[in-house]
Design an enzyme around this catalytic site. Structure first.
Site, PDB file in Angstrom:
ATOM      1  N   GLN A  15       0.830  -1.195   0.000  1.00  0.00           N
ATOM      2  CA  GLN A  15       0.000   0.000   0.000  1.00  0.00           C
ATOM      3  C   GLN A  15       0.874   1.259   0.000  1.00  0.00           C
ATOM      4  OE1 GLN A  15      -2.530  -2.195   3.336  1.00  0.00           O
ATOM      5  NE2 GLN A  15      -3.311  -0.122   3.034  1.00  0.00           N
ATOM      6  N   ALA A  74      -6.022   5.158   5.535  1.00  0.00           N
ATOM      7  CA  ALA A  74      -6.898   6.122   6.198  1.00  0.00           C
ATOM      8  C   ALA A  74      -8.117   6.450   5.320  1.00  0.00           C
ATOM      9  CB  ALA A  74      -6.123   7.391   6.579  1.00  0.00           C
ATOM     10  N   GLU A 131     -12.881   2.472   5.279  1.00  0.00           N
ATOM     11  CA  GLU A 131     -12.841   1.942   6.643  1.00  0.00           C
ATOM     12  C   GLU A 131     -14.104   2.137   7.477  1.00  0.00           C
ATOM     13  OE1 GLU A 131      -9.224   4.352   7.118  1.00  0.00           O
ATOM     14  OE2 GLU A 131      -8.461   2.665   8.274  1.00  0.00           O
ATOM     15  N   PHE A 178      -7.898   1.240  11.785  1.00  0.00           N
ATOM     16  CA  PHE A 178      -6.679   1.818  12.322  1.00  0.00           C
ATOM     17  C   PHE A 178      -6.847   2.308  13.766  1.00  0.00           C
ATOM     18  CE2 PHE A 178      -3.034   4.869  12.151  1.00  0.00           C
ATOM     19  CZ  PHE A 178      -2.096   4.080  11.533  1.00  0.00           C
ATOM     20  N   PHE A 183      -5.735  -4.252   3.301  1.00  0.00           N
ATOM     21  CA  PHE A 183      -6.485  -4.082   4.548  1.00  0.00           C
ATOM     22  C   PHE A 183      -5.629  -3.497   5.667  1.00  0.00           C
ATOM     23  CE2 PHE A 183      -8.581  -7.623   2.247  1.00  0.00           C
ATOM     24  CZ  PHE A 183      -9.754  -6.968   1.938  1.00  0.00           C
ATOM     25  N   ARG A 191      -7.812  -1.972   8.644  1.00  0.00           N
ATOM     26  CA  ARG A 191      -9.072  -1.257   8.353  1.00  0.00           C
ATOM     27  C   ARG A 191      -9.716  -0.660   9.617  1.00  0.00           C
ATOM     28  NH1 ARG A 191     -13.064  -4.113   3.961  1.00  0.00           N
ATOM     29  NH2 ARG A 191     -13.757  -2.229   2.939  1.00  0.00           N
ATOM     30  N   GLU A 206       0.610  -1.687   4.684  1.00  0.00           N
ATOM     31  CA  GLU A 206       0.921  -0.254   4.793  1.00  0.00           C
ATOM     32  C   GLU A 206       2.386  -0.089   5.201  1.00  0.00           C
ATOM     33  OE1 GLU A 206      -1.921   2.144   6.939  1.00  0.00           O
ATOM     34  OE2 GLU A 206      -0.496   3.781   7.200  1.00  0.00           O
ATOM     35  N   ARG A 263      -5.626   7.336  17.049  1.00  0.00           N
ATOM     36  CA  ARG A 263      -6.955   7.231  16.436  1.00  0.00           C
ATOM     37  C   ARG A 263      -7.942   6.561  17.389  1.00  0.00           C
ATOM     38  NH1 ARG A 263      -9.591   8.064  11.580  1.00  0.00           N
ATOM     39  NH2 ARG A 263      -7.778   8.661  10.369  1.00  0.00           N
TER      40      ARG A 263
HETATM   41  N1  MTE Z   1     -11.101  -3.031  -0.066  1.00  0.00           N
HETATM   42  C1  MTE Z   1     -10.514  -4.076  -0.683  1.00  0.00           C
HETATM   43  N2  MTE Z   1     -11.206  -4.736  -1.618  1.00  0.00           N
HETATM   44  N3  MTE Z   1      -9.255  -4.479  -0.343  1.00  0.00           N
HETATM   45  C2  MTE Z   1      -8.528  -3.840   0.640  1.00  0.00           C
HETATM   46  O1  MTE Z   1      -7.387  -4.211   0.908  1.00  0.00           O
HETATM   47  N4  MTE Z   1      -8.484  -2.007   2.295  1.00  0.00           N
HETATM   48  C3  MTE Z   1      -9.270  -1.120   3.152  1.00  0.00           C
HETATM   49  C4  MTE Z   1     -10.312  -0.382   2.331  1.00  0.00           C
HETATM   50  N5  MTE Z   1     -11.041  -1.277   1.472  1.00  0.00           N
HETATM   51  C5  MTE Z   1      -9.135  -2.722   1.305  1.00  0.00           C
HETATM   52  C6  MTE Z   1     -10.438  -2.350   0.892  1.00  0.00           C
HETATM   53  C7  MTE Z   1      -8.474  -0.150   3.869  1.00  0.00           C
HETATM   54  S1  MTE Z   1      -7.709  -0.625   5.284  1.00  0.00           S
HETATM   55  C8  MTE Z   1      -8.357   1.143   3.460  1.00  0.00           C
HETATM   56  S2  MTE Z   1      -7.524   2.274   4.367  1.00  0.00           S
HETATM   57  C9  MTE Z   1      -8.964   1.604   2.206  1.00  0.00           C
HETATM   58  O2  MTE Z   1      -9.632   0.568   1.513  1.00  0.00           O
HETATM   59  C10 MTE Z   1      -7.870   2.173   1.320  1.00  0.00           C
HETATM   60  O3  MTE Z   1      -8.330   2.526   0.071  1.00  0.00           O
HETATM   61  P1  MTE Z   1      -9.104   3.909  -0.234  1.00  0.00           P
HETATM   62  O4  MTE Z   1      -8.446   4.958   0.594  1.00  0.00           O
HETATM   63  O5  MTE Z   1      -8.895   4.102  -1.666  1.00  0.00           O
HETATM   64  O6  MTE Z   1     -10.514   3.701   0.166  1.00  0.00           O
HETATM   65  N1  HPA Z   2      -4.615   5.715   9.009  1.00  0.00           N
HETATM   66  C1  HPA Z   2      -3.740   4.935   8.371  1.00  0.00           C
HETATM   67  N2  HPA Z   2      -2.451   5.145   8.391  1.00  0.00           N
HETATM   68  C2  HPA Z   2      -1.989   6.180   9.090  1.00  0.00           C
HETATM   69  C3  HPA Z   2      -2.841   7.024   9.771  1.00  0.00           C
HETATM   70  C4  HPA Z   2      -4.229   6.785   9.732  1.00  0.00           C
HETATM   71  O1  HPA Z   2      -5.030   7.503  10.334  1.00  0.00           O
HETATM   72  N3  HPA Z   2      -2.101   7.961  10.381  1.00  0.00           N
HETATM   73  C5  HPA Z   2      -0.824   7.688  10.073  1.00  0.00           C
HETATM   74  N4  HPA Z   2      -0.737   6.613   9.286  1.00  0.00           N
HETATM   75 MO1  MOS Z   3      -6.144   1.208   6.045  1.00  0.00          MO
HETATM   76  S1  MOS Z   3      -5.949   0.359   7.886  1.00  0.00           S
HETATM   77  O1  MOS Z   3      -5.729   2.782   6.677  1.00  0.00           O
HETATM   78  O2  MOS Z   3      -4.722   0.657   5.312  1.00  0.00           O
END
Ligand code: MTE
Ligand code: HPA
Ligand code: MOS
Length: 779
Positions: free
Chosen positions: A213, A526, A728, A360, A244, A358, A248, A326
Site C-alpha cells: 500500500q 486512512a 474503513e 486503524f 487491509f 481497516r 501499509e 486514532r
Molecule cells: N477493499 C478491498 N477490496 N481491499 C482492501 O485491501 N483495504 C481497506 C479499504 N477497502 C481494502 C479495501 C483499507 S484498510 C483502506 S484504508 C482503504 O480501503 C484504502 O483505500 P481507499 O483509501 O482508496 O478507500
Molecule cells: N490511518 C492509516 N495510516 C496512518 C494514519 C491513519 O489515520 N495515520 C498515520 N498513518
Molecule cells: Mo487502512 S488500515 O488505513 O490501510
C-alpha cells in the site's frame, strides 16, 4: 497561453462521476488474467527466498549453523543481519524493527535468516531447519498486554487526553458503572500474501515489484537498508490482492530481504511467504484491553468517563502510535462526553508487531463506548437505542474531546431514517414476544451508529500527486500515488479524469503505481485514497483542459466561458469539435498535453503532544441494525438480517461504494464473532496461523437478509465531487451484530442483566455468557 477561466465551470452533461461503473479490473479478476506479483513472468536466473524464523519468544541469538544451511540442495546463499549493507531496520516510524534478527530474538516467528535457493520449495525446505540451526539462550517472555502494562513496558510513552473535570463529575454522577473488557486482534488475511520481487538494474539500481500500500515507504526503507539514495530504487505495484492495512508498513521486511539478496547475488530474487509464515512473521489489528468508570444520569446521559486503553503492540512500535491516537479520537464515537479522561498505553510484548488494519484503532476506540452505552442501558432498563440517541452530539454539545467541532452532523437524520426503514420498533416488540415463548433459541436486536474521522491523523501525510497524459489520439492515461487493492481506487480516479476532460470512462486508463512517476507518496490508507488522489488527478486534468480552452474557443469561434467538455467532444457557440480532433490540433500547435497535479487537504492541524486540533477534514457517518438468532445450547449465532444506512457523501460510484460497505461489514463481523487469535501461553507460538484454526467469515456468514443503502447527502466539505471516503468507516457497522448477540444472551437472564460477552463472540464465548446470566437466575 493559460487564461483565468475557471475550468470547473465547463461541467459535463453526461457525468462520468456519480454513476456505477464496474471495477476497471473486474473482468480480469474473474477470468484470472489480472496480474499479481507472482504472475509476473520470471526473469531468467530468478532465485527464490525463504525466511528462517525464531523458535523462541524472547532470548539472545547465540549462533546459526550457516554451513549446514549452505550445504542443503539448491541453496545459493544464506543471509543474516550481517549481510544488511547499511541500516538493519524496516520499521516505518521508530527505527526499532530489524529486518533480520540482530542479537536479540523478540517473538516466535521473527525472521532470523533468509535462504536463497534455485527454487522456492528448496528455499523453504532449508529455511524450515531454523529450529535445528539456530542456537538460542532463552529469556522470560511477556506475552500479554496486561502483563506488559503491569510492568510499564511500552513501545512509546503513554498518551493522555483529558477534558473538563472528570474526577469530580464522576463522583457527583447519580449512577456509576465500572468495567473491564477486551477485544481480540484480527488478521488481515489478504488473499494475496506478502510478496516482493527484486530485479537488479544497471549502475547500482533496483526495480522492485512489491505488493504494498506504500511504494514510497518501501523505496525509502530499501534505500536505507542498502545505504543507497532513493533514486536507485524503483518500486512498482499494479495491484494487490488485498491489503487491509497489512501492507501499509509490513510489506517492508519482504521488500528489504528481496532487495538485499538480489543486489548481493546480482540475480533477480523473489520472496513469497506462504500463509503460515505470513501469520507468524507479520502483525495485525491490535487487540485492546479496557478499564473504565462512567458516571451517568437517570436518563442514561453520560456525565463523565474515565478509560484506560491498553493495546497489544507486539515487539516494536510500527504504526502503534498513530493507531492509539486514532483509538483515543474515536472513543467518543457518536457521543458528547462533557468530562472525559483517557489514557492510551501501547504495551510491548514478545509477539508479532501489530499494525494497521481497516479502521486503524478507530474500531477499538469506538467499540469501548458502544459497550459502555449498552451497559448503561441495561443498568437502567432502557432500550440501548434510546440511550444512544440521548447521548448523540448535537448543537451546543458538538465538540470532540480533542477539540474538533462535529460539523455537518448527520447522526440524527441518518439514524431516524434507518429506524424507519428497518422497522426497528416493531421488530423490537416482535423479538421480545419471540423470546418469551422460545426457551432455547433467542433473538437479539441492536442499532449502532458510526462517526469516523477522515484524514491521516498525521497532517503532512494528507497530500497526493498525479500525472495525466493525453495522447494525440485522444486517449488518456492517469497515474497517481495511490495503490489499487481491490477497493476500486483506479476506477474512481479514472472516472474523475474522464469527467473533467469530458470523455467517456473507457477512454481513460489508470497505470501501475510507480515511484518513478509520482514521488513521495503517502500510503493508500486512512480511507483517503480517492479523496487525495482524485483531487490530484482532477488538478492535473484541469491544467490540461485550461491549456486546451483557448484553442477550442478559437476553433468554435466562441468565448472560453461557453465551452463544455462532454461526451467525447467540446461544445460552444452552437458548434462542437471532437476531443480527439481538438487534441490532434493542439499537438500540432505544440500545446502541452500532459500535466502533473497535486493536492494537500486544507485546514488540518494537530498537536501530537496535547492530542488537540483538527485532525480530520470531515466525518463519515453510518448506522446499522442487526438482528441475530442465538442457539443458547450450542452458542452458535446467525445474522438473520442487517439494515445499513451509510454516508458516502455524493458517491463517486455507488456500486463500488456499496461493495465497500458490504465487505467492511462482513469483515468487521468476522473480527467480532469468529476470528480468534490464540498464542500458546508458555511458548508464545501463535497457534491460529492458518485457516484451519483461524476462521474468517465466508459467504455463509453474510447476513441472510442484507439491506445496504447509501445516505444521500453531499459532503459539506469541499471533497472530490462532494463524495466521502468509504474504505474503513463501515467496518464499525457490525458492532450491531456483537451487541445483538449480547441482547439475545441477555434474554436468557434476569431483567436488567448485563451479559459478560467476550469479543470475538465465538460459540464458546456465547455459551460462557449464557451460563453467566443463567447462573445469576438461580437463588
Ligand atoms: N477493499 C478491498 N477490496 N481491499 C482492501 O485491501 N483495504 C481497506 C479499504 N477497502 C481494502 C479495501 C483499507 S484498510 C483502506 S484504508 C482503504 O480501503 C484504502 O483505500 P481507499 O483509501 O482508496 O478507500
Ligand atoms: N490511518 C492509516 N495510516 C496512518 C494514519 C491513519 O489515520 N495515520 C498515520 N498513518
Ligand atoms: Mo487502512 S488500515 O488505513 O490501510
Amino acid at each position: 497561453m493559460e487564461r483565468a477561466i475557471d475550468p470547473a465551470a465547463a461541467v459535463a452533461a453526461q457525468p462520468q462521476v456519480g454513476v456505477s461503473r464496474a471495477h476497471e479490473s473486474a473482468h480480469l479478476h474473474v477470468s484470472g488474467e489480472a496480474v499479481y506479483i507472482d504472475d509476473i513472468a520470471e526473469a531468467q536466473g530468478t532465485l527464490h527466498a525463504a525466511l528462517g524464523l525464531s523458535p523462541i519468544a524472547h532470548g539472545t541469538l547465540q549462533s546459526i549453523d550457516l554451513e549446514l544451511l549452505r550445504r542443503q540442495p539448491g541453496v545459493v546463499a544464506v543471509l543474516t543481519a550481517a549481510d544488511v549493507p547499511a541500516e538493519n531496520n524496516c520499521g516505518p516510524l521508530l527505527h526499532d524493527d530489524p529486518i533480520l534478527a540482530d542479537g536479540e530474538l523478540r517473538y516466535v516467528g521473527q525472521p532470523v535468516f533468509a535462504v536463497i535457493a534455485t527454487d522456492r520449495e528448496l528455499a523453504r525446505r532449508a529455511a524450515a531447519m531454523a529450529k535445528q540451526v539456530i542456537v538460542t539462550a532463552p529469556l522470560p517472555a511477556v506475552l500479554t498486554a496486561r502483563e506488559a502494562h503491569a510492568i510499564g513496558q511500552y513501545v512509546i510513552p503513554p498518551m493522555h487526553l483529558t477534558r473538563g473535570e472528570p474526577a469530580s463529575a464522576l463522583a457527583a454522577a447519580p449512577h456509576r458503572l465500572d468495567g473491564e473488557w477486551a477485544v481480540g486482534g484480527q488478521e488481515q488475511f489478504y488473499l494475496e500474501g506478502q510478496i516482493s520481487y527484486a530485479l537488479p538494474q544497471e549502475n547500482q539500481a533496483l526495480l522492485l515489484h512489491c505488493s504494498t500500500q506504500h511504494p514510497s515507504e518501501m523505496q525509502q526503507l530499501v534505500a536505507h537498508a542498502m545505504g543507497w539514495q532513493a533514486h536507485q530504487v524503483t518500486v512498482q505495484c499494479r495491484r494487490m490482492g488485498g491489503g487491509f492495512g497489512g501492507k501499509e508498513s509490513q510489506s517492508a521486511l519482504f521488500a528489504c530481504v528481496a532487495a538485499i539478496a538480489a543486489t548481493q547475488l546480482r540475480r533477480p530474487v523473489k520472496l513469497r511467504v506462504d500463509r503460515d509464515d505470513d501469520f507468524l512473521v507479520t502483525g495485525r489489528r491490535h487487540g485492546f484491553d479496557y478499564r473504565w468508570s462512567v458516571g451517568f444520569d437517570d436518563e442514561g446521559r453520560i456525565l463523565a468517563a474515565e478509560i484506560d486503553l491498553i493495546s497489544n503492540c507486539g515487539h516494536s512500535a510500527d504504526l502503534s502510535a498513530p493507531v492509539m491516537a486514532r483509538a483515543l479520537c474515536h472513543f467518543d464515537n457518536a457521543y458528547w462526553l462533557p468530562h472525559v479522561d483517557m489514557h492510551g498505553y501501547c504495551a510491548k510484548t514478545n509477539t508479532q508487531s501489530n499494525t494497521a488494519f481497516r479502521g486503524f484503532g478507530g474500531p477499538q476506540g469506538a467499540l469501548a463506548i458502544e459497550m459502555i452505552v449498552d451497559g448503561i442501558a441495561r443498568r437502567l432498563g432502557l432500550d440501548a437505542l434510546t440511550v444512544r440517541q440521548r447521548n448523540f452530539y448535537r448543537e451546543g454539545q458538538d465538540v470532540t474531546p480533542y477539540g474538533q467541532r462535529v460539523e455537518d452532523n448527520q447522526l440524527g437524520p441518518l439514524t431516524d431514517e434507518l429506524i424507519e426503514t428497518s422497522g426497528y420498533h416493531a421488530r423490537r416488540a416482535a423479538i421480545t414476544a419471540f423470546n418469551a415463548s422460545s426457551p432455547v433459541l433467542k433473538k437479539g436486536l441492536a442499532l449502532t451508529p458510526v462517526k469516523f474521522g477522515i484524514s491521516f491523523n498525521v497532517v503532512h501525510l494528507n497530500q497526493a500527486g498525479a500525472l495525466v497524459h493525453v495522447y494525440v489520439d485522444g486517449s488518456v492515461l492517469v497515474n497517481h500515488g495511490g495503490t489499487e487493492m481491490g477497493q476500486g481506487l483506479n476506477t474512481k480516479v479514472a472516472q474523475v479524469v474522464a469527467h473533467e476532460l469530458g470523455v467517456l470512462a473507457g477512454a481513460v486508463r489508470a497505470s501501475a503505481t510507480d515511484t518513478s512517476k509520482v514521488a513521495n507518496t503517502s500510503a493508500t490508507a486512512a480511507s483517503t485514497g480517492s479523496d487525495l488522489n482524485g483531487k490530484a488527478a482532477q488538478d492535473a486534468a484541469r491544467k490540461i483542459k485550461r491549456r486546451l480552452m483557448p484553442l477550442a474557443a478559437r476553433l468554435l469561434n466562441c468565448g472560453e466561458d461557453e465551452l463544455v467538455f462532454d461526451g467525447g467532444e467540446v461544445r460552444g457557440g452552437g458548434r462542437a469539435v471532437g476531443f480527439k480532433e481538438l487534441v490532434g490540433k493542439a499537438y500540432l500547435e505544440r500545446i502541452q498535453l500532459w500535466s502533473d497535479g497535486f493536492y494537500a487537504t486544507p485546514g488540518l492541524h494537530w498537536d501530537r503532544a496535547k492530542l488537540q486540533g483538527k485532525p480530520f477534514y470531515y466525518y463519515a457517518f453510518g448506522a446499522a441494525v442487526a438482528e441475530v438468532l442465538v442457539d443458547t445450547l450450542t452458542g452458535e449465532t446467525r445474522v438473520l438480517r442487517a439494515d445499513v444506512l451509510h454516508d458516502v457523501g455524493r458517491s463517486l460510484n455507488p456500486a463500488l461504494d456499496i461493495g465497500q460497505v458490504e465487505g467492511a461489514f462482513v469483515q468487521g463481523q468476522g473480527w467480532l464473532t469468529s476470528e480468534e487469535l490464540v498464542w500458546h501461553p508458555q511458548s508464545g507460538l501463535l497457534l491460529t496461523h492458518a485457516p484451519s484454526t483461524y476462521k474468517i467469515p465466508t459467504a455463509n456468514d453474510m447476513p441472510r437478509d442484507f439491506r445496504v443503502a447509501l445516505f444521500d447527502a453531499p459532503n459539506a466539505a469541499d471533497s472530490i465531487h462532494r463524495s466521502k471516503a468509504v474504505g474503513e468507516p463501515p467496518l464499525l457497522l457490525p458492532f450491531s451484530v456483537l451487541l445483538a448477540i449480547k441482547d439475545a444472551v441477555a434474554a436468557c437472564g434476569p431483567e436488567r442483566c448485563d451479559p459478560p460477552l467476550r469479543a470475538p463472540a465465538t460459540p464458546e464465548a456465547v455459551l460462557d455468557a449464557v451460563e453467566a446470566v443463567t447462573r445469576k437466575m438461580l437463588p
